[in-house]
Scaffold this motif. Structure first.
Motif, PDB file in Angstrom:
ATOM      1  N   VAL A 163       0.813  -1.223   0.000  1.00 34.09           N
ATOM      2  CA  VAL A 163       0.000   0.000   0.000  1.00 34.09           C
ATOM      3  C   VAL A 163       0.843   1.269   0.000  1.00 34.09           C
ATOM      4  N   GLY A 164       2.164   1.143   0.068  1.00 38.34           N
ATOM      5  CA  GLY A 164       3.022   2.309  -0.049  1.00 38.34           C
ATOM      6  C   GLY A 164       3.489   2.931   1.244  1.00 38.34           C
ATOM      7  N   LEU A 165       3.244   2.277   2.381  1.00 37.05           N
ATOM      8  CA  LEU A 165       3.763   2.805   3.645  1.00 37.05           C
ATOM      9  C   LEU A 165       5.237   2.460   3.827  1.00 37.05           C
ATOM     10  N   LEU A 166       5.677   1.371   3.219  1.00 35.01           N
ATOM     11  CA  LEU A 166       7.078   0.958   3.252  1.00 35.01           C
ATOM     12  C   LEU A 166       7.630   0.892   1.837  1.00 35.01           C
ATOM     13  N   THR A 167       8.939   1.083   1.737  1.00 37.58           N
ATOM     14  CA  THR A 167       9.634   0.872   0.468  1.00 37.58           C
ATOM     15  C   THR A 167       9.925  -0.606   0.255  1.00 37.58           C
ATOM     16  N   ALA A 168      10.352  -1.280   1.336  1.00 33.04           N
ATOM     17  CA  ALA A 168      10.748  -2.686   1.227  1.00 33.04           C
ATOM     18  C   ALA A 168      10.691  -3.331   2.595  1.00 33.04           C
ATOM     19  N   ALA A 169      10.622  -4.660   2.603  1.00 34.33           N
ATOM     20  CA  ALA A 169      10.658  -5.428   3.845  1.00 34.33           C
ATOM     21  C   ALA A 169      11.417  -6.717   3.589  1.00 34.33           C
ATOM     22  N   GLY A 170      11.975  -7.275   4.632  1.00 34.33           N
ATOM     23  CA  GLY A 170      12.717  -8.518   4.498  1.00 34.33           C
ATOM     24  C   GLY A 170      13.003  -9.112   5.855  1.00 34.33           C
ATOM     25  N   GLU A 171      13.499 -10.341   5.847  1.00 35.33           N
ATOM     26  CA  GLU A 171      13.824 -11.007   7.116  1.00 35.33           C
ATOM     27  C   GLU A 171      14.913 -10.241   7.855  1.00 35.33           C
ATOM     28  N   ASP A 172      15.882  -9.714   7.136  1.00 32.50           N
ATOM     29  CA  ASP A 172      16.991  -8.952   7.713  1.00 32.50           C
ATOM     30  C   ASP A 172      16.933  -7.534   7.157  1.00 32.50           C
ATOM     31  N   VAL A 173      16.440  -6.607   7.950  1.00 37.41           N
ATOM     32  CA  VAL A 173      16.255  -5.249   7.442  1.00 37.41           C
ATOM     33  C   VAL A 173      17.579  -4.596   7.073  1.00 37.41           C
TER      34      VAL A 173
END
Length: 244
Positions: A163-173
């Motif tokens: 939805v555009g609140l984050l640029t990216a996500a992952g297990e290891d930020v």
């Protein structure tokens, strides 16, 4: 003791929200300290970019209901993040609520671990996401915001990216952010500042047009009887009287 931690590595200044006992809630003191730290970064020629992160398991729980900042002080902080002549990168490994999501939206780039959760909880205590809508509305999906603003439901990190609140996500930020920070370190400071100006122009237009009205709305709602009931219920860990 300052509620903002400061460290620097190769031109990247990390500012950490450091009030874990209050889940890094936006108190008047924390807002003032973060504003001062950002101002110092803007004046320091050795800073190429700013990383905004946190201690504890919560990035930011929203407004501190026992010591809330004035609405205009929070508006000023959000605008300062948007207008800062340096890229600001949010690094999140914990939960984000209400005003904390406004901080994320005011950053240029935001990344989180898969364990992070997000929610606009204002409606559940009798207020509205008025002030934080200034950076959120221009940057996130309108249909999704209608749902999450109105219901206060939680989003996981994958949905926050969608939805555009984050640029990216992952297990290891930190692995997610490594190429981002490398790119910022390789970029010309003048070019970064001018490019950020291009990217934030419409967001700042929203601040300049709507901030006064939304600050007044926030102040009115926070002083209302329903908000007093909602905040009391929250602090007493019970449902407010309107829950059916």
């Amino acid at each position: 003791m300052t509620p903002i931690g400061r460290t620097r590595t190769r031109g990247v200044q990390t500012l950490s929200l450091d009030s874990p006992d209050t889940r890094n809630a936006l108190s008047a003191a924390l807002v003032a300290a973060l504003s001062d730290a950002l101002a110092d970064c803007a004046q320091d020629a050795g800073v190429r970019a700013v990383v905004l992160t946190h201690t504890g398991t919560t990035f930011c729980a929203g407004a501190d209901l026992r010591d809330p900042p004035a609405p205009d002080a929070l508006v000023a902080l959000l605008r300062q993040l948007v207008a800062l002549p340096l890229p600001v990168v949010a690094r999140v490994t914990g939960h984000v609520r209400a005003g904390g999501v406004g901080l994320l939206a005011a950053c240029d780039i935001a990344a989180a671990s898969h364990t992070a959760t997000f929610a606009f909880t204002e409606v559940r205590i009798g207020v509205a996401p008025a002030v934080i809508s200034l950076p959120v509305l221009p940057r996130a999906d309108p249909r999704a915001l209608a749902r999450y603003f109105l219901t206060g439901e939680r989003l996981d990190a994958a949905e926050a990216v969608r939805v555009g609140l984050l640029t990216a996500a992952g297990e290891d930020v930190d692995a997610v952010l490594a190429p981002v920070l490398d790119g910022l370190r390789r970029s010309c400071p003048q070019a970064l500042a001018e490019t950020k100006t291009l990217l934030t122009a419409k967001v700042l237009e929203t601040f300049d047009r709507d901030a006064a009205a939304l600050t007044a709305l926030s102040a009115r709602l926070f002083s209302s009887p329903q908000a007093r009931e909602g905040m009391t219920a929250f602090l007493e860990r019970r449902d407010p009287e309107w829950v059916v």
